[in-house]
Motif scaffolding. Structure first.
Motif, PDB file in Angstrom:
ATOM      1  N   GLY A 110       0.665  -1.100  -0.045  1.00  0.00           N
ATOM      2  CA  GLY A 110      -0.232  -0.186   0.121  1.00  0.00           C
ATOM      3  C   GLY A 110       0.959   1.124  -0.077  1.00  0.00           C
ATOM      4  O   GLY A 110       0.254   2.291  -1.210  1.00  0.00           O
ATOM      5  N   ASP A 111       2.031   1.408   0.818  1.00  0.00           N
ATOM      6  CA  ASP A 111       2.503   2.257   0.731  1.00  0.00           C
ATOM      7  C   ASP A 111       3.590   2.694  -0.303  1.00  0.00           C
ATOM      8  O   ASP A 111       3.398   4.371  -0.698  1.00  0.00           O
ATOM      9  N   SER A 114       0.657   4.197  -2.680  1.00  0.00           N
ATOM     10  CA  SER A 114       0.629   5.499  -2.197  1.00  0.00           C
ATOM     11  C   SER A 114       1.764   6.609  -2.642  1.00  0.00           C
ATOM     12  O   SER A 114       1.698   8.016  -3.054  1.00  0.00           O
ATOM     13  N   GLY A 118       1.687  10.564  -5.015  1.00  0.00           N
ATOM     14  CA  GLY A 118       1.601  11.259  -4.677  1.00  0.00           C
ATOM     15  C   GLY A 118       3.318  11.319  -4.622  1.00  0.00           C
ATOM     16  O   GLY A 118       3.471  13.173  -4.861  1.00  0.00           O
ATOM     17  N   LYS A 126       0.226  15.264   0.908  1.00  0.00           N
ATOM     18  CA  LYS A 126      -0.574  14.191   0.102  1.00  0.00           C
ATOM     19  C   LYS A 126      -2.259  15.228  -0.802  1.00  0.00           C
ATOM     20  O   LYS A 126      -2.896  14.979   0.738  1.00  0.00           O
ATOM     21  N   VAL A 130      -4.909  10.509  -3.708  1.00  0.00           N
ATOM     22  CA  VAL A 130      -3.721   9.684  -2.959  1.00  0.00           C
ATOM     23  C   VAL A 130      -4.152   9.112  -2.403  1.00  0.00           C
ATOM     24  O   VAL A 130      -4.158   7.478  -2.189  1.00  0.00           O
ATOM     25  N   LEU A 131      -4.419   9.717  -0.873  1.00  0.00           N
ATOM     26  CA  LEU A 131      -4.954   9.543   0.412  1.00  0.00           C
ATOM     27  C   LEU A 131      -6.523   8.571   0.098  1.00  0.00           C
ATOM     28  O   LEU A 131      -6.274   6.910   0.696  1.00  0.00           O
ATOM     29  N   MET A 134      -5.163   4.683  -1.261  1.00  0.00           N
ATOM     30  CA  MET A 134      -4.441   4.568  -0.133  1.00  0.00           C
ATOM     31  C   MET A 134      -5.575   2.969   1.010  1.00  0.00           C
ATOM     32  O   MET A 134      -5.085   2.290   1.469  1.00  0.00           O
ATOM     33  N   CYS A 138      -5.378  -1.027   1.063  1.00  0.00           N
ATOM     34  CA  CYS A 138      -5.216  -1.002   2.471  1.00  0.00           C
ATOM     35  C   CYS A 138      -6.388  -1.810   3.010  1.00  0.00           C
ATOM     36  O   CYS A 138      -6.526  -3.394   3.001  1.00  0.00           O
ATOM     37  N   THR A 159      -3.850   4.363   6.515  1.00  0.00           N
ATOM     38  CA  THR A 159      -3.984   5.665   5.431  1.00  0.00           C
ATOM     39  C   THR A 159      -3.820   7.164   6.580  1.00  0.00           C
ATOM     40  O   THR A 159      -2.885   8.043   6.233  1.00  0.00           O
ATOM     41  N   ASP A 162       0.089   7.258   7.160  1.00  0.00           N
ATOM     42  CA  ASP A 162       0.574   7.282   6.115  1.00  0.00           C
ATOM     43  C   ASP A 162       0.725   8.479   5.053  1.00  0.00           C
ATOM     44  O   ASP A 162       1.358   9.499   4.454  1.00  0.00           O
TER      45      ASP A 162
END
Length: 201
Positions: A110-111, A114, A118, A126, A130-131, A134, A138, A159, A162
């Motif tokens: 996931g990271d 993202s 981003g 971000k 984008v969030l 994520m 996730c 999220t 992140d």
């Protein structure tokens, strides 16, 4: 941009740890995962001590670390520590591999997604889309392992981690640490606390 892609590819290799257990649980038992992560944490901490306090200056650090990590623990070390804590927690009351595996995958898969989405945005914050991406990734990663409410809580926690990088006494708490830890705690709450609240009397 090339260095960013390289960092994300290295990041994603961490998925092989929980996936190896899923694909060959008799060969790669969770005890093997725990010992492997323990070794990784010890090595990472030793390298970071040498980098920050002894002066170890390998060229690879220039490619795989960011500017704010020059005087802070690097993301790769926090990655190992975060993953290691989650792996070690299996066996605690209500905490099993169904929580640990998706928490580790949220960081490993996931990271990077993202981050790549981003990376085109030059701002430190971000973008909302984008969030949301994520969160979606996730939550989908967690859905096969935990009940829907727990998957959503895990997605929200990942999220949040992140999108927010708090500074504690001058040290940046990187999302490489907070994503697996926060999401694991959130899913544990969803599996244990919410299950008890919604269980019929």
């Amino acid at each position: 941009m090339a260095d960013e892609v390289a960092r994300r590819l290295v990041h994603a290799t961490g998925a092989t740890v929980p996936l190896s257990h899923l694909l060959a649980p008799d060969l790669v038992t969770w005890r093997v995962v725990q010992w492997f992560m323990f070794v990784c944490v010890v090595v990472a901490v030793a390298l970071e001590y040498a980098r920050l306090f002894v002066g170890l200056d390998w060229a690879i650090y220039d490619r795989l670390t960011r500017e704010y990590e020059q005087d802070n623990p690097a993301g790769y070390a926090l990655y190992m520590v975060g993953m290691g804590l989650v792996a070690a927690a299996v066996g605690l009351p209500g905490f099993d591999t169904a929580i640990a595996v998706p928490a580790m995958l949220m960081l490993a898969i996931g990271d990077p997604i993202s981050g790549l989405l981003g990376s085109a945005d030059a701002s430190a914050v971000k973008q909302t889309w984008v969030l949301l991406a994520m969160f979606g990734v996730c939550t989908l990663l967690a859905a096969p392992f935990v009940p829907p409410a727990a998957a959503v809580l895990g997605g929200v926690a990942a999220t949040f981690a992140d999108g927010v990088k708090p500074t504690v006494r001058g040290f940046v708490v990187d999302d490489n640490f907070s994503i697996p830890v926060f999401s694991a705690v959130a899913m544990w709450v969803g599996v244990t606390v919410l299950a008890n609240v919604t269980a019929p009397a």
